[in-house]
Write a protein that holds these residues in place. Structure first.
Motif, short mmCIF file in Angstrom:
data_model
loop_
_atom_site.label_atom_id
_atom_site.label_comp_id
_atom_site.label_asym_id
_atom_site.label_seq_id
_atom_site.Cartn_x
_atom_site.Cartn_y
_atom_site.Cartn_z
N ALA A 113 -24.66 17.47 -27.35
CA ALA A 113 -24.68 18.07 -26.01
C ALA A 113 -23.24 18.23 -25.52
O ALA A 113 -22.35 17.53 -26.01
N PRO A 114 -23.03 19.13 -24.55
CA PRO A 114 -21.67 19.32 -24.04
C PRO A 114 -21.06 18.05 -23.46
O PRO A 114 -19.84 17.92 -23.40
N ASP A 115 -21.91 17.10 -23.01
CA ASP A 115 -21.39 15.84 -22.49
C ASP A 115 -21.75 14.67 -23.42
O ASP A 115 -21.76 13.51 -23.01
N GLY A 116 -22.04 14.99 -24.71
CA GLY A 116 -22.38 13.96 -25.68
C GLY A 116 -21.16 13.16 -26.11
O GLY A 116 -20.03 13.43 -25.68
N PRO A 117 -21.36 12.16 -26.99
CA PRO A 117 -20.24 11.35 -27.44
C PRO A 117 -19.21 12.17 -28.22
O PRO A 117 -19.59 13.02 -29.03
N VAL A 118 -17.92 11.90 -27.97
CA VAL A 118 -16.86 12.62 -28.68
C VAL A 118 -16.86 12.21 -30.14
O VAL A 118 -16.84 11.02 -30.47
#
Ligand code: 3IX
Length: 176
Positions: free
Chosen positions: A126-131
């Motif tokens: 997701a766009p705000d998932g874990p880097v």
């Protein structure tokens, strides 16, 4: 700097070359799809397939670096200049399983003459998932002659006679 005729935020960027490993229709390629963002930024997605493995069930680091490189390269569309990668420094933060949709974003951080400094991040799911991956890069502006002088004649000749490719080159304000 964002070109006044740059694609609007959210607009898909398409392929800069149909046979590109990153964004083209290349079997075994990344099939990466990028969109314009605000200012000089882009977002992109790429799904890790079994042909992208390095270790069992995990993405190859070079493939992830290629996804970052391609996302960074697509910043060209917003600047309407042609740049190529001079330097790409990559941090691999988390392993990326096959089947993952990697959500990438990239932006230009500074421009000095022909040198374009930029950075990118890839997140899991997701766009705000874990880097999972990060990159710092230096792209260098080149003229279309860079490709004509260095590319194999067979592909260069085909590109120069392909109206769609010429249209793409024009989008970069290049007159092949
Ligand atoms: C026929 C039709 C074709 C149609 C094409 C149409 C459209 C194409 C549109 C877009 C396509 C463009 C790109 C593709 C996009 C995405 C794919 C992902 C991107 C890539 O995958 S792309 C492939 C990998 N990429 C390369 O294949 C580059 C190989 N390479 C070279 O071709 C040269 O190396 C070059 C040109 C980079 C520089 O050569 P050069 O002679 O022009 O310039 P020079 O060396 O003077 O460097 C100028 C200033 O950059 C500094 N500098 C240079 N390199 C540095 C480094 N590594 N680290 C730190 N600083 C560096 C110098 O220190 C100097 O700095 P200063 O000015 O301050 O002294």
């Amino acid at each position: 700097m964002r070109h006044p005729d740059a694609p609007a935020p959210g607009e898909p960027l398409g392929a800069h070359y149909d046979q590109c490993f990153g964004c083209g229709h290349q079997p075994g390629g990344l099939g990466l799809i990028a969109r314009a963002g605000e200012d000089v930024s882009v977002t992109a997605e790429f799904t890790v397939r079994s042909g992208h493995q390095g270790a069992p069930g995990l993405a190859h680091g070079g493939v992830l670096a290629a996804a970052l490189d391609e996302t960074l390269g697509s910043l060209n569309w917003l600047q309407r200049t042609i740049t190529v990668t001079g330097r790409l420094e990559t941090d691999f933060v988390r392993p990326v399983p096959v089947g993952t949709e990697l959500h990438l974003e990239a932006q230009v951080t500074a421009v000095h003459g022909r040198k374009v400094y930029c950075s990118a991040t890839g997140r899991i799911g997701a766009p705000d998932g874990p880097v999972a991956v990060r990159a710092q890069a230096l792209f260098i502006e080149v003229r279309v002659d860079h490709f004509i002088e260095n590319g194999r004649a067979e592909e260069i000749d085909a590109a120069l006679t392909d109206p769609d490719q010429v249209k793409v080159a024009r989008a970069f304000e290049v007159n092949p």
